[in-house]
Design a protein around this motif. Structure first.
Motif, mmCIF file in Angstrom:
data_model
loop_
_atom_site.group_PDB
_atom_site.id
_atom_site.type_symbol
_atom_site.label_atom_id
_atom_site.label_comp_id
_atom_site.label_asym_id
_atom_site.label_seq_id
_atom_site.Cartn_x
_atom_site.Cartn_y
_atom_site.Cartn_z
ATOM 1 N N GLY A 170 -5.422 -5.976 -2.780
ATOM 2 C CA GLY A 170 -5.683 -4.622 -2.328
ATOM 3 C C GLY A 170 -5.561 -4.488 -0.821
ATOM 4 N N ARG A 171 -6.028 -5.491 -0.081
ATOM 5 C CA ARG A 171 -5.964 -5.423 1.376
ATOM 6 C C ARG A 171 -4.532 -5.597 1.877
ATOM 7 N NH1 ARG A 171 -10.878 -9.426 2.763
ATOM 8 N NH2 ARG A 171 -10.104 -10.338 0.813
ATOM 9 N N ARG A 174 -3.013 -2.300 1.473
ATOM 10 C CA ARG A 174 -3.465 -1.390 2.519
ATOM 11 C C ARG A 174 -2.707 -1.631 3.821
ATOM 12 N NH1 ARG A 174 -4.294 3.247 2.811
ATOM 13 N NH2 ARG A 174 -5.849 3.156 1.136
ATOM 14 N N ASN A 240 -4.110 1.709 -5.701
ATOM 15 C CA ASN A 240 -5.522 1.912 -5.341
ATOM 16 C C ASN A 240 -5.980 0.926 -4.265
ATOM 17 O OD1 ASN A 240 -6.302 4.036 -7.234
ATOM 18 N ND2 ASN A 240 -5.956 2.503 -8.831
ATOM 19 N N PRO A 242 -7.957 -0.530 -1.106
ATOM 20 C CA PRO A 242 -9.242 -0.140 -0.517
ATOM 21 C C PRO A 242 -9.021 0.533 0.836
ATOM 22 C CG PRO A 242 -8.865 -2.478 -0.225
ATOM 23 C CD PRO A 242 -7.765 -1.984 -1.119
ATOM 24 N N ARG A 243 -10.012 1.267 1.279
ATOM 25 C CA ARG A 243 -9.938 1.862 2.613
ATOM 26 C C ARG A 243 -10.040 0.766 3.664
ATOM 27 N NH1 ARG A 243 -10.417 7.353 2.750
ATOM 28 N NH2 ARG A 243 -11.096 8.376 0.811
#
Length: 282
Positions: A170-171, A174, A240, A242-243
């Motif tokens: 996820g990172r 991002r 999806n 992560p922020r």
């Protein structure tokens, strides 16, 4: 001045490629994580008396050329047969793919009976990918991120190649989205490896000057196609993420990937990677 990742003092650059991991369960080969078992594939009646079923394993992240070679081997056909079938067979691919199935040969364990053909097997892989990647949640996620589904598959393929662990996916996604939003070159070794048809952690300064649209050190934006065939974990990460404001990452040691938005901090992480690498080589 290019917003470039810091140069590693040696010839090495810090990247780890996550491989499809395999296990043996009750004598059958299966892929760990996102690979699924698909129905038997038959494109014709097998020869009389022959009912033997073999398994074709496509781990997450395999490139199309690697998948073609595996199909040739499993079907016991001449090398290059499946690659020719990929262009000769009308596969149900999105228009953006321009008939290139890279990214849409869905990772799975495929039981294959006698009588299967390369074109039929590739078609089933593509149909499976279209079903998974065409789901409403994927379409909605791509729209939310301001990219197409095909671009999302491309992002997922980079995530699959770059993430050291599933938790990092996820990172990594991002970082890709953040760099695209800032019009920063992605500078991913995985895309450069694809251009050079290799898999390595070692990238030199001259490598980053390679003339190719897959060289994301020189070319901005996404590469023109996926660089492998991602699994569902990578796709989930791509839609999806992560922020976070991360722009840089480096795998300092196995299981220890550092993400940051601060260039100076990243340089310190790279220095630690180099120290670890030097110690391991002594």
């Amino acid at each position: 001045m290019k917003n470039r990742l810091p140069r590693v003092p040696s010839k090495y650059r810090p990247r780890l490629t996550r491989r499809g991991r395999l296990v043996l369960i009750a004598g059958a080969v299966v892929a760990v994580a996102t690979a699924v078992l698909v129905p038997l594939l038959l494109t014709g009646e097998p020869p009389a008396g022959e009912k033997k079923t073999v398994s074709l394993l496509v781990p997450e992240g395999r490139r199309a050329t690697q998948v073609y070679a595996s199909v040739d081997e499993v079907l016991d056909v001449a090398p290059g047969t499946t690659e020719k079938a990929a262009t000769a067979t009308r596969l149900e691919l999105p228009g953006a793919a321009r008939r290139n199935p890279e990214g849409y040969l869905f990772p799975a364990t495929y039981p294959v009976e006698a009588g299967a053909t390369p074109g039929g097997l590739l078609g089933y892989m593509v149909d499976t990918a279209q079903e998974r990647f065409g789901a409403d949640r994927v379409t909605a996620g791509a729209r939310r991120n301001g990219v197409s589904v095909y671009q999302t598959v491309t992002i997922a393929s980079i995530v699959q190649a770059e993430a050291d662990t599933p938790a990092d996916m996820g990172r990594v996604a991002r970082v890709v989205h953040n760099r695209l939003a800032r019009d920063m070159p992605l500078q991913m070794d995985s895309t450069l490896n694809y251009a050079l048809n290799r898999s390595t952690l070692d990238t030199t300064h001259s490598d980053t000057k390679t003339a190719s649209p897959y060289n994301t050190y020189e070319s901005r934006g996404l590469p023109p196609t996926p660089i492998g065939n991602p699994g569902e974990e990578a796709m989930n990460a791509a839609i999806n993420p992560p922020r976070g404001d991360w722009l840089y990452f480096v795998t300092v040691a196995a299981g220890d990937t550092r993400f940051t938005a601060d260039y100076a901090e990243h340089q310190r992480n790279v220095a630690e990677f180099n120290a670890n690498r030097s110690a391991a080589e002594d």
